[in-house]
Design a protein around this motif. Structure first.
Motif, PDB file in Angstrom:
ATOM      1  N   ARG A 260     -48.947 -14.201 -39.260  1.00  0.00           N
ATOM      2  CA  ARG A 260     -50.399 -14.339 -39.267  1.00  0.00           C
ATOM      3  C   ARG A 260     -50.856 -14.671 -40.685  1.00  0.00           C
ATOM      4  O   ARG A 260     -50.285 -14.165 -41.651  1.00  0.00           O
TER       5      ARG A 260
ATOM      6  N   ASN B  59     -46.637  -2.077 -28.359  1.00  0.00           N
ATOM      7  CA  ASN B  59     -47.619  -2.646 -29.278  1.00  0.00           C
ATOM      8  C   ASN B  59     -48.096  -1.647 -30.326  1.00  0.00           C
ATOM      9  O   ASN B  59     -48.323  -2.005 -31.467  1.00  0.00           O
TER      10      ASN B  59
ATOM     11  N   SER C 284     -45.408 -14.082 -43.271  1.00  0.00           N
ATOM     12  CA  SER C 284     -46.048 -13.413 -42.153  1.00  0.00           C
ATOM     13  C   SER C 284     -46.329 -14.417 -41.060  1.00  0.00           C
ATOM     14  O   SER C 284     -46.491 -15.612 -41.326  1.00  0.00           O
TER      15      SER C 284
ATOM     16  N   SER D 102     -41.512 -11.751 -38.766  1.00  0.00           N
ATOM     17  CA  SER D 102     -42.144 -11.171 -37.585  1.00  0.00           C
ATOM     18  C   SER D 102     -42.306  -9.661 -37.728  1.00  0.00           C
ATOM     19  O   SER D 102     -43.046  -9.028 -36.984  1.00  0.00           O
ATOM     20  N   ASN D 103     -41.595  -9.080 -38.685  1.00  0.00           N
ATOM     21  CA  ASN D 103     -41.707  -7.646 -38.897  1.00  0.00           C
ATOM     22  C   ASN D 103     -42.693  -7.255 -39.992  1.00  0.00           C
ATOM     23  O   ASN D 103     -42.853  -6.081 -40.303  1.00  0.00           O
TER      24      ASN D 103
ATOM     25  N   GLU E  61     -45.016  -1.530 -32.688  1.00  0.00           N
ATOM     26  CA  GLU E  61     -44.676  -2.780 -33.375  1.00  0.00           C
ATOM     27  C   GLU E  61     -45.893  -3.436 -34.028  1.00  0.00           C
ATOM     28  O   GLU E  61     -45.754  -4.206 -34.964  1.00  0.00           O
ATOM     29  N   ARG E  62     -47.063  -3.224 -33.469  1.00  0.00           N
ATOM     30  CA  ARG E  62     -48.268  -3.862 -33.997  1.00  0.00           C
ATOM     31  C   ARG E  62     -49.352  -2.838 -34.264  1.00  0.00           C
ATOM     32  O   ARG E  62     -50.424  -2.875 -33.653  1.00  0.00           O
TER      33      ARG E  62
ATOM     34  N   LEU F 135     -46.061  -6.292 -41.225  1.00  0.00           N
ATOM     35  CA  LEU F 135     -47.290  -5.760 -40.632  1.00  0.00           C
ATOM     36  C   LEU F 135     -48.419  -5.905 -41.633  1.00  0.00           C
ATOM     37  O   LEU F 135     -48.291  -5.498 -42.784  1.00  0.00           O
TER      38      LEU F 135
END
Lengths: 261, 355, 276
Positions: free
Chosen positions: B268, B220, B266, B348-349, B223-224, B351
């Protein structure tokens, strides 16, 4: 290559300058002639005269005792101080340091006579206590320099590791700090010993009336005239110094280099 | 109740907040890395836990007991120091036995424990050596053995691998992790090496300027990342700074400070009108000669480097430099300097980070 | 503050009470008359500054100390350079050989020159054998020359050691860098080596100049009647004439000279650091 040859040549000339008078002195102590006349004729006559000179022997013993006490005091005081001063910030440390080196940069004649005047202000006669204090003051910086250098080399993590493994301050001091510091304490003690043993100026001002030390005795003999047994005792002092310096050099080397690669 | 609980830890040196109200919990058996640049406060945190530094505020609870005011030697916390701090005048055996002696264990038991731990770190036969007669890796093992033999409730590692060369370090990482899992000891590891933190840890706490910026699993954190700092400190990232101006379907438009507009997708919803930084890692970017599906931008290859298994590209697009890493599956670089390429990545990539 | 901090106190007490405080006591006595004039008086200082003899001796002491320092730099610095930068193998033994005289008895070393220098002594014999000296007396012992030789012999190792310590720290690659940038050996020396080792020279100079100012044993032994310096004047006040308070005043003047010279030299050192 030429540089090296010149370098060695120069070094040898300097070493001759440093060692020739001392070598001549040592040779003359074995010369039969009272006035060091040539040709050289081997004799241990002057050593025999020396060892029958009760006053000189007593002076030497007194000097040894004074130097031994001074050395022990310097090592104890110096080690305590170096351990304690780590609790202070660098500005306070610098102040401590300037106090320690102070007796190095003030001519000893001033330190000697000011201590004599202190005695007078206190209404006291010259005594061994003040003489010892004087010796400690002038020998102290040398002991502290050696012990302090070693302590600085010692990674503080070493002590922390000990606490971390469950040892309290006293155990850590006894089992870690002291053993690691001991070669430096010994070397520092030797240096303080030599400074004190050789010290003429402080003793000259502070020695109790009627007493004497070896340097005082040598000084008055020299002033008095030329005595071959002074050659002999000087040679012994020089030989002992040579031995001690070599020992210290070995101690320092092993303590500084062996432990940390 | 967490095994180790740190609350509002604060430390001020010369008016500077080296630790600025740090709080975190560690569960039993966890391997936690404190990761950050030098001066971020990670070592100070460790030294507070060990008891070498007295905090100006906050509390440290270990196993339900407040240990703030406990002297180091009563804490029973094992530590491996950066310099190893082996006692140079003692043999390997004596070094390891030292902690047990402080605990007043009987002689024969000490001998047994020392033999056991030496076996674990594979140093049987080295009992009588002095530290200076050991290699860096061996010294490291002795330090670890010395810390573990006292059966500490917590193991602290202070940049413990940084003195080793790269190859040995990787070996030791594996060994360290194996031993830690076998013993099951809760471990806090201070490091500035992100790769090391990623490979070793159950959890990583990324620190910056005396604060914990993110505490999460390695996956996480990588990746996040929570912030631009974390994204930049752990691995490389391309940053696009601007504000979201509009949305067409699934595609947002980011108006950048240099005037260019980046279209992006994105998972989100950033919300139209927010100022933010869009980031994407170099290895997540796809390059192609033909127009791909979905959102893309166009760029020019400015520089390429061949790095064995990968090729590194530096492209120019939207008035800034974009770094891309591609696997060399064909053994050669796909693109050359001056090539015009399409740059794209999976949504999904994407950020979304604060500014 | 921890209890451990108290460990410094015994040493600090001794240094303050027995090295610093006595200087103030010395200052106090310097304002007291030896002749029984009551109260504070400037008599001692007036006496010192009104007699040409004392002023001449002061000047002589400064000159002597400066000369010893200068010779020690000229002789010692090259030696330090040779040990630090030229002779790599055998460096340790050379250093040891320099350190041994440094630690040997000063008194004995001063005395050892008497054997060598006196008329009809070894040096005279030696020079005569080489036909460098014909008949008569050598005439070195009991002159200022003998005092300076003796003092250089005693104090030169300080210069070698302090210079060596700074020279040794200069990385050889710095010198190579200077050469690679086109500097010749003289430029390299003047622009790189000398500025980088200046601190060592200044420290050495302080460690030589200061004790020379206060020396009295060596001038007495090697200088005889020609060896009078401030130190011997002070010695006489305490051991021959019993003018202790006058002696204290001279000692204070000596102390002032020491402090001024140290101030000057460390200012030189600081300026060097700013420029370098």
């Amino acid at each position: 290559m030429a540089k090296k040859i010149i370098g060695w040549f120069y070094s040898i000339i300097i070493l001759i300058f440093f060692y020739a008078p001392v070598a001549v002195l040592m040779a003359m102590s074995f010369n039969k002639s009272r006035y060091g006349a040539l040709p050289f004729e081997f004799s241990t006559e002057w050593y025999r005269v020396l060892f029958s000179n009760q006053k000189l022997i007593q002076a030497a013993l007194d000097s040894l005792a004074i130097a031994a006490v001074t050395a022990v005091l310097c090592v104890v005081l110096g080690t305590a101080m170096m351990l304690g001063q780590r609790e202070f910030n660098s500005r306070v440390k610098a102040f401590f340091n300037s106090l320690v080196v102070f007796p190095l940069v003030i001519p000893w004649i001033i330190l000697g006579l000011s201590l004599l005047l202190l005695l007078r202000a206190l209404g006291l006669d010259r005594n061994y206590a003040m003489l010892l204090i004087g010796h400690v003051v002038v020998s102290f910086p040398y002991a502290v320099m050696v012990i302090g250098a070693r302590l600085e080399d010692m990674n503080s993590e070493i002590q922390e590791a000990s606490y971390n493994l469950g040892a309290n301050e006293w155990t850590t001091f006894k089992r870690i700090t002291l053993p690691m510091l001991s070669p430096a304490m010994l070397a520092g003690g030797f240096l303080a010993f030599m400074i004190s043993f050789d010290n003429f100026v402080l003793s000259y001002f502070l020695i109790p009336t009627g007493k004497t030390t070896l340097p005082i005795e040598i000084y008055s003999s020299i002033k008095f005239g030329f005595t071959p047994e002074i050659n002999a005792i000087s040679s012994i002092i020089l030989a002992a110094t040579l031995l001690m310096i070599t020992v210290i050099a070995v101690l320092m080397r092993s303590s500084l280099m062996r432990m940390f690669k | 109740m967490p095994f180790l609980s740190i609350k509002d830890l604060t430390k001020i040196y010369d008016g500077q907040r080296v630790l600025d109200s740090i709080s975190f919990d560690v569960e039993q058996g966890t391997f936690l890395s404190l990761l950050g640049p030098s001066g971020c406060g990670k070592t100070t945190t460790l030294r507070v836990i060990a008891g070498f530094v007295r905090p100006d505020g906050g509390s440290v609870n270990l196993n339900g007991i407040l240990i703030n005011n406990l002297p180091t030697y009563k804490r029973n916390i094992g530590m491996v120091f950066q310099s190893y701090a082996l006692f140079p005048h003692m043999t390997v055996e004596q070094n390891i036995a030292y902690g047990l002696e402080q605990r007043r264990l009987p002689r024969n038991e000490i001998r047994k424990e020392v033999a056991q731990v030496l076996e674990m770190v594979q140093l049987t036969g080295y009992e009588k050596r002095k530290p200076k007669q050991l290699s860096g890796g061996q010294q490291q093992r002795v330090a670890l053995a010395r810390a573990l033999v006292i059966k500490p409730s917590l193991l602290l590692l202070d940049e413990s691998l940084s003195a080793l060369d790269k190859k040995l370090r990787v070996e030791m990482q594996v060994e360290l992790r194996q031993i830690q899992q076998k013993v099951g000891i809760t471990t806090i590891f201070v490091t500035h090496d992100q790769e090391e933190a990623l490979t070793l840890s159950d959890k990583i706490a990324v620190m910056d300027k005396g604060r914990i910026v993110q505490l999460d699993t390695p996956v996480n954190v990588y990746e996040r990342p929570a912030t631009t700092f974390v994204a930049g400190f752990l691995g490389k990232a391309n940053f696009f700074k601007g504000s979201v101006v509009e949305k067409h379907g699934d595609v947002y438009q980011l108006k950048m400070e240099n005037g260019h507009v980046l279209p992006f997708e994105s998972l989100r919803d950033p919300g139209v009108g927010t100022d933010l930084t869009v980031a994407v890692r170099p290895e997540k970017i796809a390059l192609s000669g033909e127009e791909p599906e979905g959102t893309w931008i166009k760029g020019t290859v400015k520089f390429t480097t061949y790095a064995g298994d990968r090729s590194l590209y530096r492209l120019e697009a939207l008035g800034q430099t974009i770094e891309v890493e591609r696997q060399n599956s064909l053994g050669i670089s796909e693109f050359k300097i001056h090539d015009e390429v399409y740059i794209s990545w999976d949504k999904s990539n994407t950020l979304l980070l604060d500014r | 503050m921890k209890k451990k901090a108290l460990l410094v106190s015994p040493a600090m007490f001794i240094l303050i009470a027995f090295a610093v405080v006595p200087l103030f006591i010395m200052l106090y006595f310097s304002f007291i008359s030896d002749g029984g004039v009551p109260g504070f008086t400037l008599e001692n200082y007036a006496r010192f500054f009104s007699k040409p003899l004392y002023l001449a001796l002061t000047w002589k002491t400064i000159k002597m100390s400066a000369l010893v320092t200068l010779i020690s730099i000229l002789v010692g610095y090259p030696m330090a350079y040779i040990i630090a930068k030229i002779i790599k193998s055998g460096r340790e033994i050379l250093l040891l050989l320099i350190i041994i005289p440094f630690w040997s008895s000063q008194l004995v070393r001063a005395y050892s020159w008497m054997n060598l220098l006196r008329d009809g002594g070894i040096l005279q014999d030696f020079l005569a054998k080489l036909h460098l000296f014909k008949g008569g007396e050598l005439g070195i012992l009991f002159t200022q020359t003998a005092v300076i030789i003796g003092l250089v012999h005693i104090f030169c190792p300080y210069m070698i050691i302090t210079s060596y310590m700074t020279l040794e720290k200069i990385d050889d690659s710095v010198l190579e860098a200077s050469k690679s940038l086109g500097a010749n050996p003289i430029t390299t020396f003047l622009r790189v080596i000398l500025p980088m080792s200046k601190a060592g020279i200044v420290t050495g100079a302080i460690l030589i100049f200061v004790p020379c100012l206060g020396s009295f044993v060596e001038p007495r032994i090697l200088g005889g009647v020609n060896g009078s310096v401030i130190g011997t004047v002070i010695q006489d006040q305490f051991f021959e004439i019993y003018g202790w308070n006058f002696g204290a005043a001279i000692a204070f003047i000596l102390l002032a000279m020491v402090l001024v010279s140290m101030g000057v030299m460390s200012a030189v050192n600081r300026r060097g650091e700013e420029n370098g």
